[in-house]
Motif scaffolding. Structure first.
Motif, PDB file in Angstrom:
ATOM      1  N   GLU A 126       0.802  -1.234   0.000  1.00 43.09           N
ATOM      2  CA  GLU A 126       0.000   0.000   0.000  1.00 43.09           C
ATOM      3  C   GLU A 126       0.832   1.281   0.000  1.00 43.09           C
ATOM      4  N   GLN A 127       2.135   1.173  -0.308  1.00 45.23           N
ATOM      5  CA  GLN A 127       2.967   2.378  -0.313  1.00 45.23           C
ATOM      6  C   GLN A 127       2.565   3.310  -1.457  1.00 45.23           C
ATOM      7  N   ASP A 129      -0.545   3.487  -2.706  1.00 48.80           N
ATOM      8  CA  ASP A 129      -1.802   4.102  -2.242  1.00 48.80           C
ATOM      9  C   ASP A 129      -1.487   5.246  -1.276  1.00 48.80           C
ATOM     10  N   ALA A 130      -0.511   5.005  -0.407  1.00 48.22           N
ATOM     11  CA  ALA A 130      -0.144   6.038   0.573  1.00 48.22           C
ATOM     12  C   ALA A 130       0.330   7.301  -0.139  1.00 48.22           C
ATOM     13  N   CYS A 133      -2.645   9.074  -1.558  1.00 48.17           N
ATOM     14  CA  CYS A 133      -3.440   9.723  -0.512  1.00 48.17           C
ATOM     15  C   CYS A 133      -2.732  10.936   0.080  1.00 48.17           C
TER      16      CYS A 133
ATOM     17  N   PHE B  99      -2.704   3.793   7.396  1.00 46.94           N
ATOM     18  CA  PHE B  99      -3.122   2.526   6.792  1.00 46.94           C
ATOM     19  C   PHE B  99      -3.024   1.378   7.801  1.00 46.94           C
ATOM     20  N   ALA B 103       2.034   1.218   5.827  1.00 46.92           N
ATOM     21  CA  ALA B 103       2.534   1.616   4.507  1.00 46.92           C
ATOM     22  C   ALA B 103       3.654   2.650   4.596  1.00 46.92           C
ATOM     23  N   ASN B 113      10.502   9.431   6.078  1.00 39.39           N
ATOM     24  CA  ASN B 113       9.096   9.071   5.900  1.00 39.39           C
ATOM     25  C   ASN B 113       8.181  10.214   6.332  1.00 39.39           C
ATOM     26  N   GLY B 162       3.523   6.247  11.434  1.00 41.09           N
ATOM     27  CA  GLY B 162       2.474   6.437  10.433  1.00 41.09           C
ATOM     28  C   GLY B 162       1.558   7.588  10.807  1.00 41.09           C
ATOM     29  N   ARG B 165       3.326  10.856  10.244  1.00 39.32           N
ATOM     30  CA  ARG B 165       3.334  11.195   8.808  1.00 39.32           C
ATOM     31  C   ARG B 165       1.957  11.680   8.367  1.00 39.32           C
ATOM     32  N   ALA B 166       0.910  11.022   8.893  1.00 35.40           N
ATOM     33  CA  ALA B 166      -0.445  11.418   8.496  1.00 35.40           C
ATOM     34  C   ALA B 166      -0.773  12.833   8.963  1.00 35.40           C
TER      35      ALA B 166
END
Lengths: 262, 275
Positions: A126-127, A129-130, A133, B99, B103, B113, B162, B165-166
């Motif tokens: 899913e990298q 997809d990431a 997004c 995710f 991811a 990242n 994650g 990062r989001a």
């Protein structure tokens, strides 16, 4: 009979679908190359990966290809007393055909497979997809540097392959069989024309594009593979398919370019 | 330690995500069947449901990763099924996504990242990027991990990276796909605490797909159950647990009830185990 027809129709639409997807993918990647901002770092890293790190294998195959060409050429030319043409035989074979084709096949095996597996794993985990997004265009961020690097690296590697091949042929022809050194280079000089070099350059540019296109798109559309693209086995199967398809495509396009430019 | 849990059923602002009669099929199988759902700005919507009921497919529609066969997916009033690539990119600039398997880019360090969205989407200098990344890593209790690679981190740490990062670009909507899958109880609580802390601070709208019931109810303003390809109901967590809707009752019983349906059944299993 109906089942057979259904299968043909199913296959036809599957491959049409795949070809269409790959075509659109190429369009977006080329657009990604043209769209600003232009970042040099990722492209240089890819040139290092596709180009510089393929150098050793190119030197090795180039040298041995030139040597075997000289060996076979000397054997054939001696029969008609034309050993003096050995230089032109080695030079023309390498510059017009073997240089671009063998370089491309080596790059397919070394870098094409790695690119397909890398992108395929990114798709599976899913990298990609990431990236989408995060509003980062994967065609620009991931693919464009690879395309530029492929188009730059292939002609340079082909040039290295040709030069080393010519010296490999020199070692065998002049060093082992005692062909006149001047005749070897003079024969090459007088028979190799600009259009031969031009053909080699065109081929290597086209092959550079084809290798990256097939490898990257196969990985990118891994999840659409009919045989099942998921998991480690899916990545390995798709990588194998990409290598086979790239190799066959290179040989077909080699013929087409030769036929067009001859 | 910060207390998780808040007042639920917040009205929120204007609708930020609206799914209207969304239908999606894969080959012959209808996964979403006229699904409608409204998510208001500033609220936390938790989407629950059994495995294979279409939760992740629903989320992928909101992310623009899947297009519906019929219906509309409106985000900020724009239909994701009909927007251009550029418009979709504009919508996604307001997104943050955690995710299920995080991811993270495994060939990049933790720092790279988290810095990626800043490097690719802003014109900030490297010093400013460093400052912002370090601030987010520190918010996630991840100081000193910047130079590590994802493979060198534990599951809980990966989730926190994650999340960092989001949140790095302070998005308006953050999507969480099974945020605590694969984590033990204490790591799950840690993620929930971070969610609560960051949402309180950054005021984002949250969409959480989860099956961590009933714990996830503590974070939700609204809970929607996806079953048989439909949103069965969208209620506050309190109303959800008391609902008379048979699908919800069955879900609540399955997820929150005892393992055995009766004492006899439990004894039966026990005796079988002894044999």
């Amino acid at each position: 009979m109906m089942k057979y027809l259904e299968k043909i129709g199913d296959d036809f639409f599957y491959y049409l679908d795949q070809a269409g997807r790959m075509g659109i993918f190429l369009f977006h990647c080329l657009l990604g190359i043209l769209k600003p901002p232009y970042k040099l770092g990722p492209t240089i890293r890819q040139i290092h990966f596709i180009g510089a790190r393929s150098l050793f294998v190119i030197l090795f195959t180039g040298a041995f290809t030139g040597m075997v060409l000289a060996l076979q050429g000397y054997y054939a030319l001696r029969k008609v007393g034309s050993e003096g043409f050995l230089g032109s035989a080695v030079g023309l074979s390498l510059i017009r055909e073997l240089g671009p084709v063998l370089t491309a096949l080596m790059v397919v095996g070394r870098a094409g497979s790695a690119i397909c597996a890398e992108i395929g794993i990114m798709r599976n985990s899913e990298q990609i997809d990431a990236l989408e997004c995060m509003a980062i265009d994967p065609h620009k961020y991931l693919m464009a540097p690879k395309f530029i690097a492929g188009i730059i690296s292939l002609p340079l590697l082909t040039f290295v392959f040709d030069v080393i091949g010519i010296f490999g042929g020199y070692l065998v022809g002049v060093g082992m069989f005692g062909v006149n050194e001047g005749a070897y280079f003079q024969g090459m000089y007088s028979s190799v024309e600009w259009r031969d070099i031009h053909m080699g350059i065109v081929k290597s540019l086209v092959f550079g594009l084809l290798i990256i296109w097939i490898a990257a798109s196969k990985g990118y559309f891994l999840h659409f593979e009919r045989s099942g693209g998921f998991g480690a086995e899916g990545v390995s199967r798709t990588t194998t398919n990409a290598v086979v398809l790239s190799s066959v495509t290179i040989l077909v396009w080699n013929y087409l370019i030769t036929a067009i430019l001859l | 330690m910060e207390e998780i849990g808040k007042e639920t059923g917040k009205e929120g602002g204007k609708p930020i995500i609206e799914l209207i009669d969304v239908v999606k099929s894969f080959k012959q199988q209808k996964v979403l069947d006229r699904v409608s759902l409204t998510i208001r700005e500033g609220t936390t919507m938790v989407i629950v449901g059994g495995s294979g009921q279409g939760k992740s497919v629903l989320l992928k529609h909101m992310l623009g990763l899947l297009k519906p066969d019929q219906g509309k997916v409106l985000v900020f009033g724009r239909d994701l099924a009909r927007v251009s690539k550029g418009e979709l990119k504009d919508v996604r600039k307001e997104y943050g996504v955690l995710f299920q398997n995080v991811a993270l880019f495994d060939s990049m360090t933790v720092f790279d990242n988290v810095a990626l969205p800043l490097r690719e989407r802003t014109k900030l200098g490297e010093n400013e990027i460093r400052a912002q990344v370090e601030e987010k890593l520190s918010m996630m209790d991840l100081e000193g991990t910047g130079e590590k690679y994802p493979a060198q981190l534990s599951g809980g740490m990966k989730k926190r990276v994650g999340l960092a990062r989001a949140l790095i670009l302070n998005p308006r909507i953050v999507f969480f796909d099974e945020p605590t899958t694969g984590l033990d109880v204490s790591r799950s609580n840690e993620i929930y605490r971070l969610f609560y802390k960051t949402q309180t601070r950054l005021k984002y709208t949250a969409v959480i797909v989860s099956h961590d019931v009933p714990k996830i109810f503590k974070l939700a303003d609204y809970v929607a159950l996806v079953a048989d390809g439909k949103i069965q109901e969208c209620l506050t967590p309190e109303d959800f647990q008391l609902s008379e809707n048979p699908a919800i009752k069955s879900f609540v019983k399955e997820t929150m009830g005892p393992i055995y349906s009766s004492e006899e059944e439990e004894m039966g299993f026990y005796e079988a185990d002894q044999r």
